[in-house]
Scaffold this active site. Structure first.
Site, PDB file in Angstrom:
ATOM      1  N   SER A 123       0.886  -1.123   0.162  1.00  0.00           N
ATOM      2  CA  SER A 123       0.102   0.094   0.148  1.00  0.00           C
ATOM      3  C   SER A 123       0.942   1.348  -0.112  1.00  0.00           C
ATOM      4  O   SER A 123       1.996   1.359   0.586  1.00  0.00           O
ATOM      5  CB  SER A 123      -0.949  -0.003   1.357  1.00  0.00           C
TER       6      SER A 123
ATOM      7  N   TYR B 161      -1.099  -0.750  10.374  1.00  0.00           N
ATOM      8  CA  TYR B 161      -1.422  -1.270   8.902  1.00  0.00           C
ATOM      9  C   TYR B 161      -0.181  -0.559   8.170  1.00  0.00           C
ATOM     10  O   TYR B 161       0.092  -1.308   7.011  1.00  0.00           O
ATOM     11  CB  TYR B 161      -2.805  -0.440   8.595  1.00  0.00           C
TER      12      TYR B 161
END
Length: 262
Positions: free
Chosen positions: A140, A153
């Site tokens: 990501s 995350y």
């Protein structure tokens, strides 16, 4: 391996994983689907068997469960028809770091970082020995952006990027292709898990758009694919600046600025 190797995809029941399943099936690859939701996988597999004629196997597994993870590792280790691993499974916790329990943090790290590393570790020796194979890790842009505030995350996605780049350096000469895919906001169920309304985000990419771009990068054998980045030179410059620092890390003394008086 066969001319068109089988593809094992984690997080295959929905979102990015399900579109990867669709695209690889339409390219004529047999598939192994891994996720927790057997019902969704059965529906997807049934449709693709009928539409494409490929073989689709299902492994129902929770990759945070040691026993389930070991079952997937065994399939990767023993099934020599599998020549592509797509490490896609992942999730994001709700709230900020101070709101998350130690157990929740451990679960996110286990799913987003530990499971991909273990699956890659399982299959890499076989790929290296065969001098062919591919590992695709879904990261990501958050892994490059601590300002986004998704601490745990983002940390797991930074791990995925480093893992992919280091595996590329180690395995590339052995014929193994490793790709890191770095999406930005993409319309998947991860936003519900994180307790956020995806429709309130300023820009959201559709999953088909994301996966098709990622596969274009796969076909070009890119090491890092960032589908939403308009200017590829920005990544090239970023990598050049990082690499320029490396020779300067080899010092026996701390930099002069740390010896100067305050």
């Amino acid at each position: 391996m066969p001319n068109k190797p089988s593809v094992l995809i984690t997080g295959a029941s929905t979102g990015i994983g399900a579109v990867y399943v669709d695209r690889f099936a339409k390219r004529g690859h047999d598939l192994v689907l891994v996720a927790r939701d057997r019902v969704r996988m059965e529906a997807l597999a049934g449709r693709l068997r009928q539409e494409t004629g490929v073989a689709v196997d299902i492994l129902r597994a929770d990759l945070t469960d040691v026993g389930d993870l070991a079952h997937v590792e065994a399939r990767l280790r023993d099934d020599h028809s599998i020549g592509i691993l797509v490490n896609n499974a992942g999730t994001a916790p709700a709230g900020g770091f101070v709101d998350q329990s130690a157990e929740e943090i451990a679960r996110i790290v286990s799913l987003n970082a530990m499971a991909p590393a273990r699956l890659a570790s399982t299959v890499a020796p076989r790929f290296a020995q065969a001098r062919e194979g591919a590992i695709v890790n879904i990261g990501s842009v958050v892994g490059l952006s601590p300002e986004y505030g998704s601490t745990v995350y983002g940390a797991t996605k930074a791990f995925i990027l480093f893992l992919s780049q280091s595996l590329h350096a180690e395995l590339g000469s052995k014929g193994v292709y490793v790709q890191a895919v770095l999406p930005a906001a993409t319309r998947t169920e991860i936003w519900e898990h994180a307790g956020k309304d995806v429709d309130k985000l300023p820009a959201v990419m559709e999953v088909d758009e994301l996966v098709d771009a990622a596969l274009a990068g796969f076909d070009r054998r890119e090491t890092v694919t960032i589908p939403p980045l308009p200017d590829a030179d920005q990544w090239t410059d970023f990598e050049a600046a990082r690499k320029a620092m490396i020779p300067n890390f080899n010092q026996v003394r701390a930099a002069e600025r740390y010896h100067s008086a305050a």
